[in-house]
Design a protein around this motif. Structure first.
Motif, PDB file in Angstrom:
ATOM      1  N   ALA A 109       0.838  -1.204   0.000  1.00  0.00           N
ATOM      2  CA  ALA A 109       0.000   0.000   0.000  1.00  0.00           C
ATOM      3  C   ALA A 109       0.872   1.253   0.000  1.00  0.00           C
ATOM      4  O   ALA A 109       0.571   2.230  -0.679  1.00  0.00           O
ATOM      5  CB  ALA A 109      -0.926  -0.001   1.216  1.00  0.00           C
ATOM      6  N   THR A 110       1.969   1.212   0.758  1.00  0.00           N
ATOM      7  CA  THR A 110       2.894   2.343   0.794  1.00  0.00           C
ATOM      8  C   THR A 110       3.578   2.504  -0.558  1.00  0.00           C
ATOM      9  O   THR A 110       3.694   3.617  -1.083  1.00  0.00           O
ATOM     10  CB  THR A 110       3.948   2.138   1.906  1.00  0.00           C
ATOM     11  OG1 THR A 110       3.265   2.020   3.150  1.00  0.00           O
ATOM     12  CG2 THR A 110       4.921   3.300   1.973  1.00  0.00           C
ATOM     13  N   LEU A 111       4.005   1.395  -1.131  1.00  0.00           N
ATOM     14  CA  LEU A 111       4.671   1.420  -2.435  1.00  0.00           C
ATOM     15  C   LEU A 111       3.779   2.028  -3.500  1.00  0.00           C
ATOM     16  O   LEU A 111       4.220   2.859  -4.291  1.00  0.00           O
ATOM     17  CB  LEU A 111       5.081  -0.004  -2.830  1.00  0.00           C
ATOM     18  CG  LEU A 111       5.737  -0.178  -4.187  1.00  0.00           C
ATOM     19  CD1 LEU A 111       7.149   0.411  -4.162  1.00  0.00           C
ATOM     20  CD2 LEU A 111       5.793  -1.648  -4.559  1.00  0.00           C
ATOM     21  N   CYS A 112       2.518   1.622  -3.509  1.00  0.00           N
ATOM     22  CA  CYS A 112       1.585   2.083  -4.537  1.00  0.00           C
ATOM     23  C   CYS A 112       0.913   3.410  -4.195  1.00  0.00           C
ATOM     24  O   CYS A 112       0.319   4.032  -5.058  1.00  0.00           O
ATOM     25  CB  CYS A 112       0.512   1.031  -4.769  1.00  0.00           C
ATOM     26  SG  CYS A 112       1.169  -0.502  -5.439  1.00  0.00           S
ATOM     27  N   HIS A 121      -3.245   4.114  -0.035  1.00  0.00           N
ATOM     28  CA  HIS A 121      -3.899   4.343   1.259  1.00  0.00           C
ATOM     29  C   HIS A 121      -3.285   5.598   1.876  1.00  0.00           C
ATOM     30  O   HIS A 121      -2.105   5.840   1.751  1.00  0.00           O
ATOM     31  CB  HIS A 121      -3.680   3.169   2.222  1.00  0.00           C
ATOM     32  CG  HIS A 121      -4.550   1.998   1.934  1.00  0.00           C
ATOM     33  ND1 HIS A 121      -5.914   2.035   2.036  1.00  0.00           N
ATOM     34  CD2 HIS A 121      -4.246   0.742   1.540  1.00  0.00           C
ATOM     35  CE1 HIS A 121      -6.413   0.866   1.723  1.00  0.00           C
ATOM     36  NE2 HIS A 121      -5.424   0.062   1.401  1.00  0.00           N
ATOM     37  N   ASN A 122      -4.115   6.371   2.538  1.00  0.00           N
ATOM     38  CA  ASN A 122      -3.631   7.570   3.216  1.00  0.00           C
ATOM     39  C   ASN A 122      -3.282   7.211   4.655  1.00  0.00           C
ATOM     40  O   ASN A 122      -4.033   7.507   5.581  1.00  0.00           O
ATOM     41  CB  ASN A 122      -4.684   8.678   3.168  1.00  0.00           C
ATOM     42  CG  ASN A 122      -4.923   9.164   1.766  1.00  0.00           C
ATOM     43  OD1 ASN A 122      -3.988   9.219   0.970  1.00  0.00           O
ATOM     44  ND2 ASN A 122      -6.143   9.505   1.448  1.00  0.00           N
ATOM     45  N   ILE A 123      -2.150   6.573   4.840  1.00  0.00           N
ATOM     46  CA  ILE A 123      -1.695   6.161   6.164  1.00  0.00           C
ATOM     47  C   ILE A 123      -0.605   7.139   6.595  1.00  0.00           C
ATOM     48  O   ILE A 123       0.396   7.306   5.898  1.00  0.00           O
ATOM     49  CB  ILE A 123      -1.151   4.720   6.133  1.00  0.00           C
ATOM     50  CG1 ILE A 123      -2.256   3.761   5.695  1.00  0.00           C
ATOM     51  CG2 ILE A 123      -0.603   4.324   7.491  1.00  0.00           C
ATOM     52  CD1 ILE A 123      -1.771   2.359   5.425  1.00  0.00           C
ATOM     53  N   THR A 124      -0.816   7.770   7.730  1.00  0.00           N
ATOM     54  CA  THR A 124       0.185   8.709   8.221  1.00  0.00           C
ATOM     55  C   THR A 124       1.384   7.938   8.777  1.00  0.00           C
ATOM     56  O   THR A 124       1.297   6.727   9.042  1.00  0.00           O
ATOM     57  CB  THR A 124      -0.396   9.596   9.342  1.00  0.00           C
ATOM     58  OG1 THR A 124      -0.656   8.783  10.482  1.00  0.00           O
ATOM     59  CG2 THR A 124      -1.654  10.324   8.890  1.00  0.00           C
ATOM     60  N   ASP A 125       2.477   8.629   8.974  1.00  0.00           N
ATOM     61  CA  ASP A 125       3.665   8.001   9.556  1.00  0.00           C
ATOM     62  C   ASP A 125       3.367   7.463  10.958  1.00  0.00           C
ATOM     63  O   ASP A 125       3.849   6.402  11.338  1.00  0.00           O
ATOM     64  CB  ASP A 125       4.830   8.993   9.616  1.00  0.00           C
ATOM     65  CG  ASP A 125       5.413   9.266   8.236  1.00  0.00           C
ATOM     66  OD1 ASP A 125       5.220   8.439   7.323  1.00  0.00           O
ATOM     67  OD2 ASP A 125       6.073  10.311   8.089  1.00  0.00           O
TER      68      ASP A 125
END
Length: 79
Positions: A51-54, A57-61
């Motif tokens: 998900a991070t690679l693509c 998703h809006n995932i915060t640090d």
């Protein structure tokens, strides 16, 4: 490891990394009772990484770190 053609074409490094990880897992000496929970954690970590690679998703640090910490905590006593 079998990856869909689109993944192998767009992410060849994923196929190489996946084979390397799978080979390492075959040599893991974890107890059979933990095989399912460890696989679940691995797939969750893979999903987070992908998900991070693509960037889909809006995932915060802070959220990412909390998720990783939780996954690590789940695996602490599994051997």
């Amino acid at each position: 490891m079998h990856l869909p053609l689109a993944c192998r074409y767009h992410f060849p490094a994923c196929a190489i990394a996946g084979r390397s990880i799978n080979n390492a897992l075959l040599q893991d000496d974890a107890s059979p009772e933990f095989a399912g929970p460890l696989l679940l954690c691995r797939l969750a970590a893979d999903g987070l990484w992908f998900a991070t690679l693509c960037g889909y998703h809006n995932i915060t640090d802070v959220q990412r770190q909390a998720l990783l910490s939780r996954l690590l905590k789940l695996t602490e006593n599994m051997k």
